[in-house]
Design a protein around this motif. Sequence first.
Motif, PDB file in Angstrom:
ATOM      1  N   MET A  68       0.827  -1.205   0.000  1.00 42.59           N
ATOM      2  CA  MET A  68       0.000   0.000   0.000  1.00 42.59           C
ATOM      3  C   MET A  68       0.858   1.251   0.000  1.00 42.59           C
ATOM      4  SD  MET A  68      -2.902   1.090   2.641  1.00 42.59           S
ATOM      5  CE  MET A  68      -1.669   1.691   3.740  1.00 42.59           C
ATOM      6  N   ARG A  69       0.784   1.932  -1.121  1.00 41.13           N
ATOM      7  CA  ARG A  69       1.580   3.130  -1.334  1.00 41.13           C
ATOM      8  C   ARG A  69       1.324   4.210  -0.281  1.00 41.13           C
ATOM      9  NH1 ARG A  69       4.032   6.150  -5.124  1.00 41.13           N
ATOM     10  NH2 ARG A  69       3.167   8.225  -5.250  1.00 41.13           N
TER      11      ARG A  69
ATOM     12  N   VAL B 175      11.486   5.149   5.754  1.00 44.07           N
ATOM     13  CA  VAL B 175      10.314   4.601   5.070  1.00 44.07           C
ATOM     14  C   VAL B 175      10.758   3.910   3.788  1.00 44.07           C
ATOM     15  CG1 VAL B 175       8.150   5.198   3.917  1.00 44.07           C
ATOM     16  CG2 VAL B 175       8.772   6.362   6.031  1.00 44.07           C
ATOM     17  N   SER B 176      10.322   2.674   3.615  1.00 43.30           N
ATOM     18  CA  SER B 176      10.665   1.958   2.391  1.00 43.30           C
ATOM     19  C   SER B 176      10.076   2.691   1.196  1.00 43.30           C
ATOM     20  CB  SER B 176      10.087   0.544   2.459  1.00 43.30           C
ATOM     21  OG  SER B 176      10.180  -0.062   1.197  1.00 43.30           O
ATOM     22  N   LEU B 177      10.778   2.674   0.086  1.00 40.89           N
ATOM     23  CA  LEU B 177      10.199   3.239  -1.131  1.00 40.89           C
ATOM     24  C   LEU B 177       8.996   2.384  -1.509  1.00 40.89           C
ATOM     25  CD1 LEU B 177      13.400   4.109  -3.122  1.00 40.89           C
ATOM     26  CD2 LEU B 177      11.726   5.697  -2.206  1.00 40.89           C
ATOM     27  N   PRO B 178       7.944   3.014  -2.041  1.00 35.45           N
ATOM     28  CA  PRO B 178       6.738   2.249  -2.358  1.00 35.45           C
ATOM     29  C   PRO B 178       6.976   1.170  -3.409  1.00 35.45           C
ATOM     30  CG  PRO B 178       6.321   4.610  -2.482  1.00 35.45           C
ATOM     31  CD  PRO B 178       7.790   4.432  -2.319  1.00 35.45           C
ATOM     32  N   GLY B 179       6.005   0.275  -3.510  1.00 35.12           N
ATOM     33  CA  GLY B 179       6.052  -0.915  -4.351  1.00 35.12           C
ATOM     34  C   GLY B 179       6.920  -0.800  -5.590  1.00 35.12           C
ATOM     35  N   GLY B 180       7.728  -1.836  -5.824  1.00 32.57           N
ATOM     36  CA  GLY B 180       8.587  -1.836  -6.992  1.00 32.57           C
ATOM     37  C   GLY B 180       9.871  -1.061  -6.740  1.00 32.57           C
TER      38      GLY B 180
ATOM     39  N   THR C 247       9.200   5.211 -11.438  1.00 31.42           N
ATOM     40  CA  THR C 247       7.881   4.812 -11.914  1.00 31.42           C
ATOM     41  C   THR C 247       6.790   4.980 -10.858  1.00 31.42           C
ATOM     42  OG1 THR C 247       8.429   2.560 -11.360  1.00 31.42           O
ATOM     43  CG2 THR C 247       8.690   3.185 -13.662  1.00 31.42           C
ATOM     44  N   ARG C 248       7.146   4.850  -9.594  1.00 22.50           N
ATOM     45  CA  ARG C 248       6.131   5.120  -8.562  1.00 22.50           C
ATOM     46  C   ARG C 248       6.730   6.149  -7.619  1.00 22.50           C
ATOM     47  NH1 ARG C 248       2.622   0.438  -6.456  1.00 22.50           N
ATOM     48  NH2 ARG C 248       1.353   2.294  -6.239  1.00 22.50           N
ATOM     49  N   PRO C 249       6.886   7.354  -8.104  1.00 22.33           N
ATOM     50  CA  PRO C 249       7.728   8.299  -7.391  1.00 22.33           C
ATOM     51  C   PRO C 249       7.109   8.904  -6.135  1.00 22.33           C
ATOM     52  CG  PRO C 249       6.829   9.309  -9.371  1.00 22.33           C
ATOM     53  CD  PRO C 249       6.295   7.911  -9.316  1.00 22.33           C
ATOM     54  N   ILE C 250       7.977   9.256  -5.202  1.00 21.76           N
ATOM     55  CA  ILE C 250       7.573  10.117  -4.085  1.00 21.76           C
ATOM     56  C   ILE C 250       8.519  11.322  -4.052  1.00 21.76           C
ATOM     57  CG2 ILE C 250       6.409   8.399  -2.640  1.00 21.76           C
ATOM     58  CD1 ILE C 250       9.032   8.273  -0.974  1.00 21.76           C
TER      59      ILE C 250
END
Length: 418
Positions: free
Chosen positions: A92-93, A111-116, A121-124
């Motif tokens: 869960m992003r 905090v772990s980088l979100p999925g993948g 591609t799934r930037p924060i």
Amino acid sequence: MDKLIIRGGAPLRGQVEVSGAKNAALPAMVASLLTEESIRLHRIPQLGDVRTIIGLLNHLGVSVEGRDREPISLRADRIDRFEAPYQLVKTMRASVLVLGPLLARFGRARVSLPGGCAIGTRPINLHLAALEKMGATVSLDAGYVEAKAPRLKGARITFDGQTVTGTENLMMAATLADGVTVLENAACEPEVTDLAALLNRMGARIEGAGTPTISIEGTSHLHGAEHEVIPDRVETGTFMVAAAITGGDVTINRCLPYHLEAVTEKLRETGVRVEETDCSIRVVGDGHVRGVNIRTHPYPGFATDMQAQMTALMSIAQGSSVITETVFENRFMHVNELLRMGADIKVVGTTAFVHGVPTLSGAPVMATDLRASASLVLAGLAAQGITTISRVYHLDRGYESIEQKLLGLGASIERVAE
Ligand code: UD1
């Protein structure tokens, strides 16, 4: 893993009550990290994503009471960990929302980088750049973001792109910062406004939430509060489309129609009747809808979270429609499954060209993400024959009691263990 078996063709009729909004519930629960006092929340839906955020908050040391009943109370008076692990963030992003509050109150967060894990591609990146502007030191280490700041400082931040959780993360961080923070090009989604309402009840000083400019005057301490989250506008919209796609007559209660103006307008354009009161929406269809063009936008535009459901509706419309996704790059995963049910859709880049067909036919299909799953349920309700949807856990992340609610409207739907 469960699957859903739907026998399509029955027009849905009756009344249904909408649950609290998932996307308002998650940040509201995370906001409990900002104070050692208790936060009592009403209308938190029972969902996979809510269970995931409870797991994460428990992991950090937050005590949670009433997770299976109303209201839920969260108390962050014994935080002893500052890390959101990969196992929880990957599913869960929104787990990334703990970054701002942890950093603001405790001066550190990992905090772990979100999925993948791929920031590209799934930037924060927008969350991180904004926190750096507030004085945080941010580094990347083994797939984790590490942020530190003895005390965040107020800053003027102009987001490069509108981000909902980015705005929420920064708004929470700024409540405990030293000085005034101004967020420009902030997301205007109702869930942002709802979070600001809760934070203000906790003693924060936030103005302008719901507009692109939000100003937050930092304070040294926030206190406990009680709050009811807003109704889920995506669930509301999904039931609206359910009525339209089955040619039914459904009244959706305890919703906020003004959050759904873009959806209402589009549905009316298809020829469906939509009637509203302050807190309910009735949708009446006759089984025929016209093709309309849709372009997703941040709020108050047509929500990307309603795109998959409208694609299902357009697949049985008279005429053609062009659906353009402008918020996320890869959000047409439901199309391949709709093709298996007889839809005629071509995707070119971020645009789907839909040529309506008279009927869909039931088929075994697979849920690929939350809103894609909803579109398959809708397609199954309209199709002739039986549709079997596997990987229903995607649906359970965001729709509370979906099959009970649909059964109440006369759908033929059954959940079985795979
Ligand atoms: C939230 C919602 C999600 C909805 C989305 C858009 C929650 C929990 N989820 O997701 O249901 O579909 O808003 O309305 O509220 N982006 C960047 N860099 C960043 C952040 C975002 O490039 O640092 C991009 C994203 O890749 C995307 C766009 O900005 O293309 C919008 O994303 P964002 O608003 O951040 O979505 P979420 O907050 O994750």
